[in-house]
Design a protein around this motif. Structure first.
Motif, short mmCIF file in Angstrom:
data_model
loop_
_atom_site.label_atom_id
_atom_site.label_comp_id
_atom_site.label_asym_id
_atom_site.label_seq_id
_atom_site.Cartn_x
_atom_site.Cartn_y
_atom_site.Cartn_z
N ALA A 1 11.22 1.21 -4.03
CA ALA A 1 12.55 1.04 -3.45
C ALA A 1 12.89 -0.44 -3.29
N ILE A 2 11.91 -1.22 -2.86
CA ILE A 2 12.14 -2.67 -2.70
C ILE A 2 12.43 -3.32 -4.04
N GLU A 3 11.66 -2.96 -5.04
CA GLU A 3 11.87 -3.57 -6.35
C GLU A 3 13.20 -3.15 -6.97
N SER A 4 13.65 -1.94 -6.68
CA SER A 4 14.93 -1.51 -7.24
C SER A 4 16.11 -2.22 -6.60
N THR A 5 15.90 -2.81 -5.42
CA THR A 5 17.00 -3.55 -4.79
C THR A 5 17.32 -4.84 -5.54
N GLN A 6 16.46 -5.24 -6.45
CA GLN A 6 16.76 -6.41 -7.27
C GLN A 6 18.07 -6.22 -8.03
N VAL A 7 18.39 -4.97 -8.34
CA VAL A 7 19.63 -4.67 -9.07
C VAL A 7 20.84 -5.12 -8.26
N THR A 8 20.79 -4.98 -6.95
CA THR A 8 21.94 -5.35 -6.14
C THR A 8 22.21 -6.85 -6.17
N GLU A 9 21.21 -7.63 -6.50
CA GLU A 9 21.43 -9.08 -6.61
C GLU A 9 22.49 -9.38 -7.65
N ILE A 10 22.51 -8.62 -8.72
CA ILE A 10 23.50 -8.83 -9.78
C ILE A 10 24.91 -8.58 -9.24
N VAL A 11 25.08 -7.51 -8.48
CA VAL A 11 26.39 -7.18 -7.93
C VAL A 11 26.88 -8.29 -7.01
N PHE A 12 26.00 -8.78 -6.13
CA PHE A 12 26.40 -9.82 -5.20
C PHE A 12 26.66 -11.15 -5.91
N THR A 13 25.97 -11.40 -7.00
CA THR A 13 26.23 -12.62 -7.77
C THR A 13 27.63 -12.58 -8.37
N GLU B 1 11.97 0.67 -14.75
CA GLU B 1 10.67 0.13 -14.37
C GLU B 1 10.23 0.67 -13.02
N SER B 2 11.16 0.76 -12.08
CA SER B 2 10.83 1.29 -10.75
C SER B 2 10.39 2.74 -10.83
N PHE B 3 11.13 3.54 -11.61
CA PHE B 3 10.76 4.95 -11.76
C PHE B 3 9.41 5.11 -12.46
N LEU B 4 9.19 4.34 -13.51
CA LEU B 4 7.92 4.44 -14.23
C LEU B 4 6.75 3.97 -13.37
N LYS B 5 6.95 2.92 -12.61
CA LYS B 5 5.89 2.42 -11.75
C LYS B 5 5.56 3.46 -10.67
N ASP C 1 0.81 -1.22 0.00
CA ASP C 1 0.00 0.00 0.00
C ASP C 1 0.84 1.28 0.00
N SER C 2 2.16 1.16 -0.13
CA SER C 2 3.05 2.32 -0.16
C SER C 2 3.88 2.28 -1.44
N PRO C 3 3.48 3.03 -2.47
CA PRO C 3 4.18 2.97 -3.76
C PRO C 3 5.66 3.33 -3.69
N ASN C 4 6.03 4.30 -2.87
CA ASN C 4 7.44 4.68 -2.79
C ASN C 4 8.30 3.57 -2.20
N ILE C 5 7.80 2.96 -1.13
CA ILE C 5 8.54 1.86 -0.52
C ILE C 5 8.58 0.67 -1.46
N ILE D 1 20.21 -4.90 -17.90
CA ILE D 1 19.26 -5.38 -16.88
C ILE D 1 19.10 -4.35 -15.77
N ILE D 2 20.22 -3.79 -15.31
CA ILE D 2 20.17 -2.79 -14.25
C ILE D 2 19.37 -1.57 -14.69
N VAL D 3 19.63 -1.10 -15.91
CA VAL D 3 18.90 0.06 -16.44
C VAL D 3 17.41 -0.27 -16.55
N GLY D 4 17.07 -1.45 -17.05
CA GLY D 4 15.68 -1.84 -17.19
C GLY D 4 14.93 -1.91 -15.87
#
Length: 92
Positions: free
Chosen positions: A41-53, A83-87, A34-38, A76-79
């Motif tokens: 932010a959560i969905e954008s953390t998916q990008v960090t998975e690539i770094v840790f991999t 997506e997070s910004f557009l959403k 119910d909080s679009p900003n949060i 992938i990171i840009v996409g």
């Protein structure tokens, strides 16, 4: 790289990325539904998975990714970021 290292690498990716991270990600998105900003932010953390991999691969003795792989990772990171910004803008 030996077969045992490949098996251990695959196992660790399956456990940490496939099970634990995915479970935590879905739990967090449900809590922030119910909080679009949060949620953005959560969905954008998916990008960090690539770094840790990549870091995990290097710690297990694998070579760094090729230039072609790095370009793919960048796309992938840009996409995911776009997506997070557009959403977030769509919800406001």
């Amino acid at each position: 790289m030996s077969t045992n290292n490949q098996l251990m690498s695959s196992f660790l990716v399956a456990v940490f990325s496939g099970f634990i991270a995915t479970t935590l990600f879905f739990k967090a998105t449900n809590l922030a539904n119910d909080s679009p900003n949060i949620l953005a932010a959560i969905e954008s953390t998916q990008v960090t998975e690539i770094v840790f991999t990549i870091l995990g691969r290097n710690m297990l003795g694998n070579n760094t990714p090729s230039m072609q792989s790095l370009v793919g990772i960048g796309l992938i990171i840009v996409g995911i970021t776009l997506e997070s910004f557009l959403k977030e803008k769509h919800i406001e």
